[in-house]
Enzyme design. Structure first.
Site, mmCIF file in Angstrom:
data_model
loop_
_atom_site.group_PDB
_atom_site.id
_atom_site.type_symbol
_atom_site.label_atom_id
_atom_site.label_comp_id
_atom_site.label_asym_id
_atom_site.label_seq_id
_atom_site.Cartn_x
_atom_site.Cartn_y
_atom_site.Cartn_z
ATOM 1 N N CYS A 89 -3.903 -13.758 0.539
ATOM 2 C CA CYS A 89 -3.243 -13.038 1.632
ATOM 3 C C CYS A 89 -2.314 -13.952 2.420
ATOM 4 C CB CYS A 89 -4.292 -12.422 2.555
ATOM 5 S SG CYS A 89 -3.589 -11.762 4.060
ATOM 6 N N CYS A 106 0.081 -11.112 1.216
ATOM 7 C CA CYS A 106 0.488 -10.262 2.345
ATOM 8 C C CYS A 106 1.412 -10.945 3.351
ATOM 9 C CB CYS A 106 -0.746 -9.788 3.112
ATOM 10 S SG CYS A 106 -2.146 -9.396 2.079
ATOM 11 N N LYS A 165 4.788 -12.224 1.897
ATOM 12 C CA LYS A 165 5.461 -10.986 1.449
ATOM 13 C C LYS A 165 6.060 -10.229 2.634
ATOM 14 C CE LYS A 165 3.452 -7.356 1.699
ATOM 15 N NZ LYS A 165 2.466 -6.741 0.857
ATOM 16 N N TYR A 175 1.933 -1.692 -6.441
ATOM 17 C CA TYR A 175 2.305 -2.191 -5.111
ATOM 18 C C TYR A 175 3.295 -3.356 -5.214
ATOM 19 C CZ TYR A 175 -2.043 -0.560 -2.641
ATOM 20 O OH TYR A 175 -3.064 0.113 -2.060
ATOM 21 N N GLU A 187 7.115 -3.398 -4.059
ATOM 22 C CA GLU A 187 7.431 -4.131 -2.829
ATOM 23 C C GLU A 187 8.485 -5.208 -3.100
ATOM 24 O OE1 GLU A 187 3.298 -3.639 -0.296
ATOM 25 O OE2 GLU A 187 3.606 -5.507 -1.362
ATOM 26 N N HIS A 205 8.144 12.627 21.958
ATOM 27 C CA HIS A 205 9.516 12.986 21.603
ATOM 28 C C HIS A 205 10.527 12.017 22.198
ATOM 29 C CE1 HIS A 205 12.629 15.749 20.384
ATOM 30 N NE2 HIS A 205 13.167 15.663 21.580
ATOM 31 N N GLU A 222 6.314 12.524 15.526
ATOM 32 C CA GLU A 222 5.935 13.757 16.217
ATOM 33 C C GLU A 222 5.779 14.908 15.221
ATOM 34 O OE1 GLU A 222 8.967 15.781 18.762
ATOM 35 O OE2 GLU A 222 10.304 14.179 18.130
HETATM 36 P P1 NDP Z 1 -1.472 -2.638 -9.762
HETATM 37 O O1 NDP Z 1 -2.704 -2.574 -10.568
HETATM 38 O O2 NDP Z 1 -1.347 -1.857 -8.524
HETATM 39 O O3 NDP Z 1 -0.221 -2.288 -10.660
HETATM 40 C C1 NDP Z 1 -0.022 -2.878 -11.919
HETATM 41 C C2 NDP Z 1 1.188 -2.228 -12.541
HETATM 42 O O4 NDP Z 1 1.493 -2.870 -13.761
HETATM 43 C C3 NDP Z 1 0.962 -0.764 -12.835
HETATM 44 O O5 NDP Z 1 2.165 -0.094 -12.609
HETATM 45 C C4 NDP Z 1 0.589 -0.792 -14.325
HETATM 46 O O6 NDP Z 1 0.949 0.374 -15.015
HETATM 47 C C5 NDP Z 1 1.468 -1.930 -14.817
HETATM 48 N N1 NDP Z 1 0.924 -2.559 -16.000
HETATM 49 C C6 NDP Z 1 -0.340 -2.986 -16.224
HETATM 50 N N2 NDP Z 1 -0.442 -3.541 -17.448
HETATM 51 C C7 NDP Z 1 0.778 -3.471 -18.014
HETATM 52 C C8 NDP Z 1 1.307 -3.872 -19.260
HETATM 53 N N3 NDP Z 1 0.555 -4.444 -20.197
HETATM 54 N N4 NDP Z 1 2.617 -3.626 -19.506
HETATM 55 C C9 NDP Z 1 3.383 -3.045 -18.580
HETATM 56 N N5 NDP Z 1 2.944 -2.637 -17.377
HETATM 57 C C10 NDP Z 1 1.653 -2.849 -17.103
HETATM 58 O O7 NDP Z 1 -1.284 -4.193 -9.509
HETATM 59 P P2 NDP Z 1 -0.369 -5.026 -8.541
HETATM 60 O O8 NDP Z 1 -0.258 -6.323 -9.256
HETATM 61 O O9 NDP Z 1 0.878 -4.316 -8.149
HETATM 62 O O10 NDP Z 1 -1.283 -5.148 -7.244
HETATM 63 C C11 NDP Z 1 -2.638 -5.541 -7.358
HETATM 64 C C12 NDP Z 1 -3.444 -5.102 -6.178
HETATM 65 O O11 NDP Z 1 -3.139 -5.913 -5.075
HETATM 66 C C13 NDP Z 1 -3.180 -3.685 -5.700
HETATM 67 O O12 NDP Z 1 -3.895 -2.726 -6.417
HETATM 68 C C14 NDP Z 1 -3.622 -3.772 -4.275
HETATM 69 O O13 NDP Z 1 -4.996 -3.542 -4.196
HETATM 70 C C15 NDP Z 1 -3.283 -5.178 -3.889
HETATM 71 N N6 NDP Z 1 -2.031 -5.222 -3.108
HETATM 72 C C16 NDP Z 1 -1.949 -4.559 -1.918
HETATM 73 C C17 NDP Z 1 -0.776 -4.575 -1.194
HETATM 74 C C18 NDP Z 1 -0.693 -3.840 0.096
HETATM 75 O O14 NDP Z 1 -1.726 -3.478 0.645
HETATM 76 N N7 NDP Z 1 0.498 -3.567 0.627
HETATM 77 C C19 NDP Z 1 0.391 -5.309 -1.667
HETATM 78 C C20 NDP Z 1 0.209 -5.944 -2.911
HETATM 79 C C21 NDP Z 1 -0.955 -5.895 -3.596
HETATM 80 P P3 NDP Z 1 -0.004 1.683 -15.033
HETATM 81 O O15 NDP Z 1 0.184 2.354 -13.714
HETATM 82 O O16 NDP Z 1 0.557 2.467 -16.163
HETATM 83 O O17 NDP Z 1 -1.376 1.193 -15.273
#
Ligand code: NDP
Length: 452
Positions: free
Chosen positions: A43, A48, A51, A178, A182, A435, A440
């Site tokens: 984080c 976080c 970022k 995410y 982002e 407002h 709102e």
């Molecule tokens: P996620 O699991 O959210 O997303 C991974 C993405 O990669 C998905 O779109 C997935 O596709 C894709 N993917 C997975 N495997 C492959 C592959 N072999 N080839 C191509 N695409 C693939 O992971 P993130 O890394 O984005 O984030 C991890 C976690 O970190 C989040 O779930 C969250 O809990 C936390 N986080 C929170 C944030 C916040 O609160 N603002 C910010 C950043 C992270 P598919 O959908 O098809 O599985």
């Protein structure tokens, strides 16, 4: 039996540090913590915090343009990555210092090295020293993973993005979660030409469909080149660039490729198997409602348990662990109705069920409105926002609240209190609007958009 410590924590991220210092500070327990990398964890050091600072940095370009629309005589300039990165690094150093001081001031002994379990009450540090503890808490977090495909080692992950010597002119981001979404917004805002490949039909799988659709539309409208139903097949180096073959039959060159394809728990090579600590399908440590593993003296919290991978959740799990183990007050962690924000541009704030999940559960009413907010509209932008409530027909309770708008993260923190308290649609209705604001609309939607 006497131990060196009452508690040995492995991992100095948000969850581990909180548990260690509360156990030591509030209960006088003798506590040690081992961290192999920087204090603050994902984080603070590579997630976080940096970022969000990059989100802020990336928004100033548009703000300058908008200011001109409001009559300010200013000219847009260029973003200086080196200047920003220097300040960012200094800020992270400062925060790491704060974390170290918090531990020291609570009387926690720290070891700047990796630790692994030897038995149910013993950890071994990288230098071979062994320490015994009545309780061991594993809070080692997670790490980004890349898919297994030719050339993947050439790509970067979110861990590397903060350390780039210079910003690339173009980048391909793989993934639709995410982190992918982002960073697509951040890098675009900083002037990088961003292309995003996502293998599924719509980005941000698992969130409310209408919200996902709007975010994707807005990202495309800003100029991010999003390709849905598209994945990378392989990548090779070509001079200073990378050639990427994709499932849509194209081959394109990019200056940088970033994989945001998910994260894996940091639980390998920790001696867990020898102790019989169970691991799940993704390699996460399996724990019960009290964060206890199958070995009674060993607990685990945060991303390494792959429950809800969010900093404030890891912190809660750490606090609940201390409450349970050191204060004699068994406290399960409440993972229900967690408000959260995704710092895409536009931002999303969300709590509760998506329309799709709620409709599967029971009959619902949906109240939704999408409009051009005053501030951006005056500046000549076409940006739209979304305010949405998913309501139970039977209990009238708000099952889900989804906001896509500038500042949605701030809004959902407050809406989240009402939803967590079990507010009904009628409670929202009898709250007077503030407002003129965007939010709102959340209390002025009178007729359901649809029922399901
Ligand atoms: P996620 O699991 O959210 O997303 C991974 C993405 O990669 C998905 O779109 C997935 O596709 C894709 N993917 C997975 N495997 C492959 C592959 N072999 N080839 C191509 N695409 C693939 O992971 P993130 O890394 O984005 O984030 C991890 C976690 O970190 C989040 O779930 C969250 O809990 C936390 N986080 C929170 C944030 C916040 O609160 N603002 C910010 C950043 C992270 P598919 O959908 O098809 O599985």
């Amino acid at each position: 039996m006497s131990f060196d410590y009452d508690l040995f924590v492995i991992g100095g991220g948000s969850g581990g540090v909180r548990a260690a210092r509360v156990a030591a500070g509030d209960t006088g327990a003798k506590v040690a913590l081992a961290e192999e990398d920087r204090y603050g964890g994902t984080c603070v050091i590579r997630g976080c915090v940096p970022k969000k600072l990059m989100v802020f940095a990336s928004e100033y370009g548009d703000m300058v343009e908008d200011a001109r629309s409001y009559g300010w005589d200013i000219t847009p300039g260029d973003f200086d990555w080196t200047a920003f990165r220097g300040k960012l690094e200094a800020e992270l150093d400062r925060l790491e210092g704060v974390y170290r001081r918090l531990l020291a001031n609570s009387g926690v002994e720290t070891f700047d090295q990796r630790a692994r379990l030897v038995d149910a009450h013993t950890v071994e540090l990288a230098d071979g020293t062994r320490k015994s503890a009545k309780h061991i808490l594993i809070a080692t977090g997670g790490r980004p993973v890349k898919p297994d495909l030719p050339g993947a080692e050439l790509g970067i992950t979110s861990n590397d993005i903060f350390h780039l010597d210079k910003l690339p002119e173009s980048i391909l981001i793989i993934g639709g979660g995410y982190i992918a979404c982002e960073f697509a917004g951040i890098l675009h805002g900083l002037g990088v030409k961003v292309t995003q490949y996502y293998r599924g039909a719509q980005i941000l799988r698992g969130f409310d469909d209408e919200a996902r659709g709007l975010i994707c539309e807005e990202m495309c409208q800003k100029g991010i080149d999003v390709h849905l139903g598209t994945n990378i097949l392989e990548m090779t180096r070509e001079g200073d660039q990378f050639r990427v073959k994709a499932t849509n039959g194209t081959e394109r060159l990019f200056d940088q490729v970033m994989f945001a394809t998910g994260r894996a728990p940091n639980a390998d090579d920790m001696g867990l198997e020898g102790l019989g600590i169970e691991r799940g399908r993704k390699g996460q440590i399996v724990v019960d409602d009290y964060s206890q593993t199958g070995v009674p003296s060993v607990y685990a919290i945060g991303d390494v348990t792959d429950r809800v991978n969010l900093t404030p959740v890891a912190i809660r799990e750490g606090m609940a662990f201390v409450e349970t183990v050191f204060k004699g007050n068994p406290t399960p962690v409440d993972h229900d109705l967690i408000p959260t924000a995704i710092f895409t541009q536009p931002e999303m704030g969300t709590v509760g069920l998506s329309e799709e999940d709620a409709a599967e559960q029971e009959p619902i009413e949906v109240y939704a409105t999408s409009f051009k907010p005053m501030q951006q509209s005056f500046a000549g932008r076409a940006d739209r926002v979304l305010m949405k409530l998913v309501v139970s027909q039977k209990t009238r309770k708000i099952l889900g609240c989804h906001i896509v708008a500038p500042g949605a993260g701030e809004m959902i923190q407050l809406a989240g209190i009402a939803v967590k308290m079990g507010a009904t649609k009628e409670d929202f209705d009898r709250t007077v609007a503030v407002h003129p604001t965007m939010s709102e609309e959340i209390v002025t939607m009178k007729t359901p958009t649809r029922t399901a």
